[in-house]
Design a protein around this motif. Structure first.
Motif, short mmCIF file in Angstrom:
data_model
loop_
_atom_site.label_atom_id
_atom_site.label_comp_id
_atom_site.label_asym_id
_atom_site.label_seq_id
_atom_site.Cartn_x
_atom_site.Cartn_y
_atom_site.Cartn_z
N ALA A 80 0.81 -1.27 -0.09
CA ALA A 80 -0.08 0.01 0.03
C ALA A 80 0.78 1.21 -0.05
N GLY A 81 2.21 1.15 0.04
CA GLY A 81 2.92 2.34 0.08
C GLY A 81 2.83 3.13 1.44
N ILE A 82 2.58 2.47 2.27
CA ILE A 82 2.20 3.23 3.64
C ILE A 82 3.71 3.42 4.32
N GLY A 83 3.78 4.62 5.33
CA GLY A 83 5.16 4.82 5.88
C GLY A 83 4.68 5.06 7.29
N SER A 84 5.83 5.46 7.83
CA SER A 84 5.58 5.75 9.55
C SER A 84 4.56 6.85 9.61
N GLU A 85 4.31 7.89 8.71
CA GLU A 85 3.16 8.79 9.12
C GLU A 85 1.82 7.91 9.11
N SER A 86 1.66 7.09 8.34
CA SER A 86 0.40 6.33 8.32
C SER A 86 0.28 5.58 9.65
N MET A 87 1.45 4.89 10.06
CA MET A 87 1.23 4.28 11.38
C MET A 87 1.15 4.97 12.61
N ALA A 135 -0.06 -2.99 20.67
CA ALA A 135 -0.26 -1.85 19.89
C ALA A 135 0.14 -1.98 18.60
N LEU A 136 1.11 -2.57 18.40
CA LEU A 136 1.38 -2.72 16.68
C LEU A 136 0.56 -3.89 16.13
N VAL A 137 0.04 -4.84 16.86
CA VAL A 137 -1.21 -5.66 16.23
C VAL A 137 -2.55 -4.82 16.02
N LEU A 138 -2.82 -3.97 16.78
CA LEU A 138 -4.01 -2.96 16.39
C LEU A 138 -3.61 -2.12 15.43
N ILE A 139 -2.35 -1.57 15.31
CA ILE A 139 -1.95 -0.59 14.19
C ILE A 139 -1.93 -1.38 12.90
N SER A 140 -1.39 -2.57 12.81
CA SER A 140 -1.35 -3.27 11.75
C SER A 140 -2.66 -3.72 11.18
N CYS A 141 -3.44 -4.08 12.03
CA CYS A 141 -4.72 -4.41 11.53
C CYS A 141 -5.75 -3.21 10.88
N HIS A 142 -5.48 -2.09 11.74
CA HIS A 142 -6.34 -0.95 11.48
C HIS A 142 -5.70 -0.57 10.01
N LEU A 143 -4.62 -0.57 9.72
CA LEU A 143 -4.06 -0.25 8.43
C LEU A 143 -4.33 -1.34 7.34
N ALA A 144 -4.39 -2.37 7.80
CA ALA A 144 -5.09 -3.46 6.57
C ALA A 144 -6.47 -3.17 6.34
N ASP A 158 5.87 8.93 18.53
CA ASP A 158 6.67 9.61 17.45
C ASP A 158 7.31 8.55 16.50
N ARG A 159 8.10 9.06 15.59
CA ARG A 159 8.87 8.27 14.76
C ARG A 159 9.84 7.41 15.40
N VAL A 160 10.48 8.29 16.33
CA VAL A 160 11.48 7.52 17.22
C VAL A 160 10.93 6.16 17.69
N ASP A 161 10.04 6.45 18.60
CA ASP A 161 9.23 5.22 19.15
C ASP A 161 8.72 4.26 18.12
N LEU A 162 8.20 4.70 17.09
CA LEU A 162 7.83 3.43 16.10
C LEU A 162 9.17 3.03 15.63
N TRP A 163 10.17 3.44 15.26
CA TRP A 163 11.59 3.08 14.70
C TRP A 163 12.14 1.86 15.89
N ARG A 164 12.02 2.52 16.99
CA ARG A 164 12.59 1.53 18.05
C ARG A 164 11.92 0.13 18.14
N LEU A 165 10.64 0.31 17.94
CA LEU A 165 9.73 -0.80 17.98
C LEU A 165 9.86 -1.70 16.94
N ARG A 166 10.17 -1.27 15.59
CA ARG A 166 10.41 -1.88 14.63
C ARG A 166 11.65 -2.56 14.72
N GLN A 167 12.83 -1.70 15.16
CA GLN A 167 14.18 -2.41 15.42
C GLN A 167 14.31 -3.42 16.62
N SER A 168 13.17 -3.63 17.25
CA SER A 168 13.28 -4.64 18.36
C SER A 168 13.18 -6.08 17.64
#
Length: 190
Positions: A42-49, A94-103, A64-74
């Motif tokens: 879908a071409g989504i990025g951190s702003e959409s997340m 939180a990442l489950v809910l965000i992923s499904c919301h975007l899906a 923010d983007r730093v929190d999101l980046w750190r979560l993804r870097q885990s």
């Protein structure tokens, strides 16, 4: 400890017991791959997340983007660029809910891609022969190779299989109770 947010779906993601370390590593990896598949399709990025986190009242966990980046870097399979943190269960939820919301927001696109995949499979044609699937697979493979430490160990065919499985999974995660389906799938991993 952070106060857990209280979107209505939060109680659907309960745990009988905390996942063990290896299980949590697998959860981190799978969540990152699900988000990577969404990004690639879908071409989504951190702003959409981050917008999804705001809409779901999850800003206390993903500010923010730093929190999101750190979560993804885990994700332990990512190339280490420093900043790796331990993902806790609330952040995984939180990442489950965000992923499904975007899906769910991109459900029509996901359905179209899966329908194309079914059609090409029935015709015994390669998925790359459809522009939508070819673009998705190219984006997924490029992103995977760019971000993951073990990208050399996977053949292009295996990466394509992973991407297509994730695409089909996204169809289920985009539906009603998708967050529950993803959560159960994560908890059942070995």
């Amino acid at each position: 400890m952070k106060n857990p947010p209280s979107p209505p779906q939060w109680q659907d993601l309960a745990l009988a017991q905390e996942p063990q370390s290896l299980a949590l590593d697998n959860i981190k990896t799978q969540l990152d791959l699900v988000l990577m598949a969404l990004e690639s399709l879908a071409g989504i990025g951190s702003e959409s997340m981050l917008q999804a986190a705001k809409e779901l009242n999850l800003e206390s966990l993903v500010k923010d983007r730093v929190d999101l980046w750190r979560l993804r870097q885990s994700n332990p399979q990512r190339k280490s660029q420093g900043g790796r943190k331990k993902l806790d269960v609330e952040e995984a939820r939180a990442l489950v809910l965000i992923s499904c919301h975007l899906a769910k927001q991109h459900q029509e696109l996901i359905r179209r891609a899966v329908a194309l995949l079914e059609q090409l499979t029935a015709q015994q044609r390669a998925p790359h022969q459809a522009a939508l699937l070819g673009d998705y697979l190219d984006a997924f493979n490029n992103t995977y190779e760019e971000r993951m430490a073990e990208s050399e160990s996977f053949s292009p065919d295996l990466l394509t299989q992973i991407a297509l499985k994730l695409l089909i999974d996204l169809l289920f995660y985009s539906g009603s109770n998708g967050h529950r389906r993803l959560w159960l799938a994560l908890l059942q991993q070995k």
